[in-house]
Design a protein around this motif. Sequence first.
Motif, mmCIF file in Angstrom:
data_model
loop_
_atom_site.group_PDB
_atom_site.id
_atom_site.type_symbol
_atom_site.label_atom_id
_atom_site.label_comp_id
_atom_site.label_asym_id
_atom_site.label_seq_id
_atom_site.Cartn_x
_atom_site.Cartn_y
_atom_site.Cartn_z
ATOM 1 N N TYR A 36 -7.958 4.422 -7.103
ATOM 2 C CA TYR A 36 -6.592 4.848 -6.856
ATOM 3 C C TYR A 36 -5.666 3.645 -7.005
ATOM 4 C CZ TYR A 36 -8.010 9.297 -4.684
ATOM 5 O OH TYR A 36 -8.515 10.549 -4.441
ATOM 6 N N ASN A 41 6.113 1.918 -2.225
ATOM 7 C CA ASN A 41 6.832 3.109 -1.761
ATOM 8 C C ASN A 41 6.394 4.390 -2.475
ATOM 9 O OD1 ASN A 41 8.458 1.534 0.006
ATOM 10 N ND2 ASN A 41 9.678 0.939 -1.755
ATOM 11 N N LYS A 42 5.226 4.365 -3.052
ATOM 12 C CA LYS A 42 4.695 5.564 -3.696
ATOM 13 C C LYS A 42 3.384 5.963 -3.030
ATOM 14 C CE LYS A 42 7.719 5.635 -7.138
ATOM 15 N NZ LYS A 42 8.668 6.748 -7.370
ATOM 16 N N GLY A 43 2.939 7.173 -3.322
ATOM 17 C CA GLY A 43 1.662 7.624 -2.804
ATOM 18 C C GLY A 43 0.507 7.071 -3.605
ATOM 19 N N LEU A 44 -0.685 7.338 -3.143
ATOM 20 C CA LEU A 44 -1.887 6.937 -3.869
ATOM 21 C C LEU A 44 -2.063 7.851 -5.080
ATOM 22 C CD1 LEU A 44 -4.199 6.515 -0.777
ATOM 23 C CD2 LEU A 44 -3.533 4.690 -2.330
ATOM 24 N N VAL A 99 -12.884 10.749 1.940
ATOM 25 C CA VAL A 99 -12.963 9.624 1.023
ATOM 26 C C VAL A 99 -13.069 8.342 1.838
ATOM 27 C CG1 VAL A 99 -11.732 8.381 -0.801
ATOM 28 C CG2 VAL A 99 -11.614 10.873 -0.692
ATOM 29 N N PHE A 101 -12.603 4.327 1.611
ATOM 30 C CA PHE A 101 -11.887 3.371 0.774
ATOM 31 C C PHE A 101 -12.350 1.945 0.989
ATOM 32 C CE2 PHE A 101 -8.426 5.835 -1.049
ATOM 33 C CZ PHE A 101 -8.367 6.949 -0.226
ATOM 34 N N GLY A 102 -12.173 1.142 -0.055
ATOM 35 C CA GLY A 102 -12.264 -0.299 0.085
ATOM 36 C C GLY A 102 -10.973 -0.840 0.679
ATOM 37 N N TYR B 33 -5.924 16.502 4.875
ATOM 38 C CA TYR B 33 -6.555 15.322 5.476
ATOM 39 C C TYR B 33 -5.486 14.347 5.953
ATOM 40 C CZ TYR B 33 -10.232 17.069 2.310
ATOM 41 O OH TYR B 33 -11.125 17.853 1.631
ATOM 42 N N TYR B 35 -5.189 10.218 6.915
ATOM 43 C CA TYR B 35 -5.798 8.892 6.848
ATOM 44 C C TYR B 35 -4.805 7.889 7.421
ATOM 45 C CZ TYR B 35 -9.139 10.719 3.344
ATOM 46 O OH TYR B 35 -10.126 11.415 2.679
ATOM 47 N N ARG B 37 -3.883 3.501 7.434
ATOM 48 C CA ARG B 37 -4.167 2.125 7.058
ATOM 49 C C ARG B 37 -3.439 1.195 8.015
ATOM 50 N NH1 ARG B 37 -2.970 -1.559 1.671
ATOM 51 N NH2 ARG B 37 -4.816 -2.874 1.931
ATOM 52 N N ILE B 43 -8.105 1.862 4.224
ATOM 53 C CA ILE B 43 -7.583 3.179 4.574
ATOM 54 C C ILE B 43 -8.727 3.951 5.215
ATOM 55 C CG2 ILE B 43 -6.581 5.301 3.685
ATOM 56 C CD1 ILE B 43 -5.610 3.593 1.252
ATOM 57 N N PHE B 45 -10.234 7.400 7.294
ATOM 58 C CA PHE B 45 -10.141 8.830 7.551
ATOM 59 C C PHE B 45 -9.868 9.086 9.020
ATOM 60 C CE2 PHE B 45 -11.317 13.250 7.243
ATOM 61 C CZ PHE B 45 -12.052 13.525 8.391
ATOM 62 N N PHE B 91 -1.339 8.271 5.876
ATOM 63 C CA PHE B 91 -1.356 9.053 4.640
ATOM 64 C C PHE B 91 -1.866 10.454 4.922
ATOM 65 C CE2 PHE B 91 -0.431 5.843 1.536
ATOM 66 C CZ PHE B 91 -0.945 4.665 2.040
ATOM 67 N N GLN B 106 -8.596 14.546 -4.101
ATOM 68 C CA GLN B 106 -7.627 14.688 -3.024
ATOM 69 C C GLN B 106 -6.308 14.096 -3.521
ATOM 70 O OE1 GLN B 106 -9.003 13.066 0.704
ATOM 71 N NE2 GLN B 106 -10.837 14.324 0.731
ATOM 72 N N PHE B 108 -2.731 12.577 -2.672
ATOM 73 C CA PHE B 108 -2.156 11.854 -1.544
ATOM 74 C C PHE B 108 -0.631 11.864 -1.564
ATOM 75 C CE2 PHE B 108 -5.587 9.727 0.725
ATOM 76 C CZ PHE B 108 -6.655 9.988 -0.118
ATOM 77 N N GLY B 109 -0.067 11.876 -0.366
ATOM 78 C CA GLY B 109 1.364 11.699 -0.213
ATOM 79 C C GLY B 109 1.726 10.225 -0.178
ATOM 80 N N PRO B 110 3.038 9.919 -0.093
ATOM 81 C CA PRO B 110 3.494 8.530 -0.121
ATOM 82 C C PRO B 110 3.248 7.779 1.177
ATOM 83 C CG PRO B 110 5.341 10.003 0.159
ATOM 84 C CD PRO B 110 4.140 10.868 -0.058
#
Lengths: 111, 117
Positions: A36, A41-44, A99, A101-102, B33, B35, B37, B43, B45, B91, B106, B108-110
């Motif tokens: 990803y 300011n944006k989503g993944l 999911v 993530f790293g 979902y 999440y 960070r 990030i 869950f 998120f 999935q 994702f939103g911002p």
Amino acid sequence: AQSVTQLDSHVSVSEGTPVLLRCNYSSSYSPSLFWYVQHPNKGLQLLLKYTSAATLVKGINGFEAEFKKSETSFHLTKPSAHMSDAAEYFCARGGYQKVTFGTGTKLQVIP
Amino acid sequence: EAGVTQFPSHSVIEKGQTVTLRCDPISGHDNLYWYRRVMGKEIKFLLHFVKESKQDESGMPNNRFLAERTGGTYSTLKVQPAELEDSGVYFCASSQDRGVAKGNEQFFGPGTRLTVL
């Protein structure tokens, strides 16, 4: 627990040079792996995904990643960096319902 | 098609206050979902809804966090009372199919950036 390790927290490249962002995953019988990207300011946004088909996966914006089972790696590459590639990149693996993530790699592109 | 939206984009509150984050998934996506960070970390869950039911809330940090999805559409995540360590980016994601292990994406939103002072 299944995990994903991104080896570099920051990578800096010059515009027009190759990009390599490294990712290793803990061994699993059949991982689904993702990259990803998050711009400020944006989503993944999903760049690409591996789901046990072709080991070389092509994604958007010229990125690709190669699944190497022997090395438990899924490194992200791009032949030539653009300024617009500056962002944070996340390697991730898919579990049954979530999911993992790293820690992310921030890519800086120098003009 | 509209993507996943989250509100607010930023929230700054004082320790002890209450904050409610909202997520609107992609229309038709049963799976939602949350999440989080925390600064400098991965990030992680928090929980997973299928329609209005909580399928997995194993990632919720403690009972100060309450997530709801009444009617199976949008979801809220309330933090009450907020503590300093709750600061981070929250998120939301949605998907049509549940099996991420099969490569189902999935979306994702911002994110909502929460700062607790």
